[in-house]
Design an enzyme around this catalytic site. Structure first.
Site, short mmCIF file in Angstrom:
data_model
loop_
_atom_site.label_atom_id
_atom_site.label_comp_id
_atom_site.label_asym_id
_atom_site.label_seq_id
_atom_site.Cartn_x
_atom_site.Cartn_y
_atom_site.Cartn_z
CD GLU A 99 -2.81 -7.25 -2.33
OE1 GLU A 99 -2.05 -7.81 -1.52
OE2 GLU A 99 -3.85 -6.65 -2.00
CD GLU A 106 -3.88 -7.42 5.76
OE1 GLU A 106 -3.51 -6.38 5.18
OE2 GLU A 106 -3.43 -8.55 5.48
CG HIS A 107 -6.95 -5.32 2.07
ND1 HIS A 107 -6.65 -4.59 0.94
CD2 HIS A 107 -5.89 -6.15 2.26
CE1 HIS A 107 -5.47 -4.97 0.46
NE2 HIS A 107 -5.00 -5.93 1.24
CG HIS A 133 -5.15 -10.61 1.71
ND1 HIS A 133 -5.73 -10.08 0.57
CD2 HIS A 133 -4.03 -9.88 1.94
CE1 HIS A 133 -4.97 -9.10 0.12
NE2 HIS A 133 -3.94 -8.96 0.93
#
Length: 425
Positions: free
Chosen positions: A144, A71-72, A68
């Site tokens: 987040e 991905e950012h 993840h």
């Protein structure tokens, strides 16, 4: 691409084009010239459960949340330019998401397709990491993560997965934790991008007003055709057959108790096409809105709309999760267990089976009219080693006896776990 059990219209729709480049990069396209928009997915088989691997050199162990995190960072280049800014100028709608077993980068557009393809392919797979940019992203993703900590439904689901599994990384949240992402370094990210963002591990899939030549030209322009494939061996920890914890309860600021009943099954082996269809039908037959159980629980006020079941099937794990909210979670749990035993004892209701099967088949055929779902189908099926037609064919040919056979082997109470989230105070 002929499949004898499909309607003619579906056969025609599934005649997609495919090109596998010499370096292993897959390019799939279903031309849909009558539609105004096109949807493109560039994906890698690298998700949150890929936590340990052997590359061309040494073994690498990853903290939770790396896929993840990567991905950012893939949507930012060396000059600090954000891909979303460039997409905004072309009018495209773009996004990216990380799942348990892959990461996907997507856009939908009605025009300027060559520019949008250039943006997608020039960013993904061409990373730039520094200590400063990694530290900045750790702060962003940390916020987040804290937001997800307040999401009661997610907390319930991952608590259930933690109860089901001893060691398998599916038990860890996709975003990781503040502690786990603090261990991420530029060197670790480069190791992952080199291992998993290489042609043999990726696929470019599209549907809409596009031609295969456009996709191949974009691939050539991004020098992807020249990129070399690297061999990666994924490693998974040994997982005992039993559950880690049978019950768990905790409190959160919710108006009504949330609950989850999970079942851990034997890890899947080989082609899972038929298995996934059977599992999907099983959850619908047990807890779908047309099921006897759902109507009974809802009429008695024991569950709210949204109650239902799902299954997860990934490398090294298979499970069922039944979740919802209601004032008497223990009664719902027992009702689910009783209904499963009744179905096992009396057999599957043939009329209900045919109704569910026709409904699911109709929904799958309807998806062929949606460019986003078609592109997603092309991508998902590729990483499962099959064509979209294979799943439709399996659904068309599955029988009630197949469901009963699966039910005799699955969904047993001794491999179940139960989680309740109580209202605070």
């Amino acid at each position: 691409m002929m499949v004898t059990h499909l309607p003619k219209a579906a056969e025609n729709a599934l005649r997609f084009e495919e090109k596998i480049l010499p370096n292993g990069l897959a390019v799939r396209l279903l031309p849909m010239p009558e539609y105004g928009a096109s949807h493109v997915i560039y994906a890698t088989k690298f998700g949150s459960i890929d936590r340990s691997f052997e590359g061309e050199q040494a073994k690498v162990d990853l903290p939770a949340g790396v896929a993840h995190f990567l991905e950012h960072k893939m949507f930012e280049n060396e000059d600090g330019v954000d891909a979303f800014t460039l997409y905004g100028k072309t009018g495209a709608s773009a996004n990216a998401y990380t799942g348990f077993d892959r990461t996907s980068y997507i856009f939908t557009a009605t025009e300027r397709m060559e520019e949008n393809l250039d943006i997608l392919l020039s960013f993904v797979g061409h990373p730039h990491f520094t200590q400063e940019t990694v530290a900045k992203e750790q702060g962003i993703i940390g916020q987040e993560i804290k937001m997800y900590e307040d999401h009661a439904e997610l907390r319930c689901v991952f608590a259930l997965l933690e109860c089901l599994y001893h060691n398998h990384p599916v038990r860890d949240e996709i975003v990781g934790s503040v502690e786990s992402i603090s261990q991420i370094t530029p060197q670790l990210l480069y190791s992952c991008s080199e291992a998993f963002y290489n042609p043999g591990n990726m696929a470019l899939c599209a549907a809409g007003r596009l031609h295969m030549e456009q996709l191949l030209q974009a691939v050539e322009k991004a020098d992807l055709a020249k990129a070399k494939t690297k061999q990666v061996k994924r490693l998974f920890p040994e997982e005992p057959p039993g559950v880690y914890e049978s019950t768990r309860e905790f409190m959160m600021p919710v108006a009504m108790p949330l609950f989850g009943l999970g079942f851990k099954e034997a890890a899947p082996q080989g082609d899972t096409t038929k298995l996934e269809v059977v599992c999907d039908l099983l959850t619908e037959l047990i807890s779908g809105e047309t099921s006897t159980l759902y109507r009974s629980l809802y009429d008695e006020g024991l569950v709210q709309p949204g109650f239902g079941g799902e299954f997860g099937c990934f490398s090294g794990c298979l499970h069922f999760l039944f979740t919802g909210e209601g004032e008497q979670p223990e009664r719902v749990r027992q009702s689910i267990l009783d209904e499963i035993e009744r179905m096992r004892r009396e057999g599957i209701d043939r009329e209900q089976f045919e109704t569910c099967k026709r409904m699911m088949y109709g929904e799958a055929i309807a998806d062929l009219e949606n460019v986003e779902r078609v592109a997603s189908m092309l991508s998902s099926s590729y990483f499962h080693g099959r064509t979209p037609a294979a799943a439709l064919d399996a659904l068309a040919t599955v029988t009630a006896e197949d469901i009963e056979q699966a039910l005799s082997e699955m969904l047993h109470q001794d491999r179940s776990a139960f989680v309740v989230v109580r209202p605070e105070g």
